[in-house]
Design an enzyme around this catalytic site. Structure first.
Site, PDB file in Angstrom:
ATOM      1  N   GLY A   1       0.840  -1.215   0.000  1.00 39.45           N
ATOM      2  CA  GLY A   1       0.000   0.000   0.000  1.00 39.45           C
ATOM      3  C   GLY A   1       0.866   1.254   0.000  1.00 39.45           C
ATOM      4  O   GLY A   1       0.635   2.191  -0.774  1.00 39.45           O
ATOM      5  N   HIS A   2       1.883   1.284   0.870  1.00 39.52           N
ATOM      6  CA  HIS A   2       2.774   2.450   0.907  1.00 39.52           C
ATOM      7  C   HIS A   2       3.564   2.568  -0.396  1.00 39.52           C
ATOM      8  O   HIS A   2       3.755   3.656  -0.930  1.00 39.52           O
ATOM      9  CB  HIS A   2       3.800   2.317   2.035  1.00 39.52           C
ATOM     10  CG  HIS A   2       3.221   2.273   3.411  1.00 39.52           C
ATOM     11  ND1 HIS A   2       3.209   1.128   4.175  1.00 39.52           N
ATOM     12  CD2 HIS A   2       2.644   3.243   4.165  1.00 39.52           C
ATOM     13  CE1 HIS A   2       2.656   1.391   5.350  1.00 39.52           C
ATOM     14  NE2 HIS A   2       2.302   2.668   5.364  1.00 39.52           N
TER      15      HIS A   2
END
Ligand code: PAF
Length: 280
Positions: free
Chosen positions: A36-37
């Protein structure tokens, strides 16, 4: 990739990049990086950043005394490796204390939009977030800053702050990245036992059901809320909120909706998870 630990060196490295003509993109994180990051790094580049700065700082200001600051995962070496392989140019991982030196006494606080949902259950949280993000904006001088939409209210609060303070930064909210079975990626997922992880899917099930209902023409906010609440209630130990809200203002919706965001926060075991779904 350059790694810096003190704010002054970070500011100078960003200034040097801008002086070379780079368009600086900022990805603020608290570390324990997952896909996600890393997708935020890709998004910053997609938005035209030619120099990506990623920050890793578990910001004590945004945790209340009873929250998980102490046990929040810290995985710096693995994070740096992930940043290197994703093409991050500069990582800022400030030493404890360097962001809030003795004498620090300033708070950046946004109004109405911070008072609902997360703001009810974590009353000092958003002031901690906006204070640190404002400092990171000031140190970096980015053209674009990318935030994950999993923290949907946070994204909208930062958008509001940037608008209200005339900050010359494009604030971009990047869509949630999910596991194949629908679980939203989160640094806190690593707290979950296998049994809790199975139960955690209750949120994704509820959101998926609401999405199906929306696609079939269901527009009633109460009915949509009930569709999500069912699976969350049966799988989770307690619910902080299941809200159907206006996507921009986050005010609760009643009656027929033309667009909405469904926001969920609930506890499984000792872990609090949040998730959301935009309907338009
Ligand atoms: O979303 C987060 O990880 C944090 O709230 C942020 C934006 C990095 C501020 O500490």
């Amino acid at each position: 990739m350059q790694v810096v630990r003190d704010p002054k060196t970070f500011r100078e490295a960003c200034e040097a990049a801008r002086a070379r003509g780079a368009r600086v993109g900022l990805v603020p994180t608290m570390g324990a990086l997952h896909e996600g990051h890393l997708s935020l790094v890709d998004r910053a580049k997609h938005e035209g950043a030619t120099f990506v700065a990623l920050t890793i700082f578990v910001n004590p200001l945004q945790f209340a005394a009873h929250e998980d600051l102490g046990r929040y995962p810290r995985t710096l070496e693995a994070d740096l490796e992930a940043c290197r392989s994703r093409g991050v140019d500069l990582v800022f991982a400030p030493e404890d204390g360097s962001m809030y030196p003795p004498g620090f006494q300033t708070e950046v606080a946004v109004g109405e939009i911070t008072k609902r949902w997360e703001g009810v259950h974590r009353p000092s949280h958003f002031a901690g977030v906006t204070t640190v993000v404002c400092k990171l904006f000031a140190l970096t001088g980015p053209s674009v800053a990318v935030f994950g939409r999993k923290d949907y209210q946070q994204w909208r609060v930062i958008e509001r702050m940037t608008l209200d303070l005339d900050l010359p930064i494009d604030v971009v909210g990047h869509p949630i990245v999910r596991e194949e079975d629908g679980l939203a990626l989160s640094s806190r997922n690593r707290y979950l036992s296998p049994e809790e992880r199975t139960r955690a899917l209750g949120i994704a099930r509820g959101l998926h059901a609401a999405n199906e209902a929306w696609r079939a023409g269901m527009r009633d906010a109460d009915a949509l809320r009930a569709i999500v609440r069912g699976p969350v209630e049966s799988a989770f130990d307690s619910i902080d909120y299941v809200a159907v809200a206006s996507p921009r203002t986050l005010e609760p919706l009643e009656g027929s909706a033309t667009e909405a965001v469904i926001l969920v926060a609930a506890h499984v075991g000792r872990t609090r998870l949040i998730d959301n779904l935009e309907l338009a």
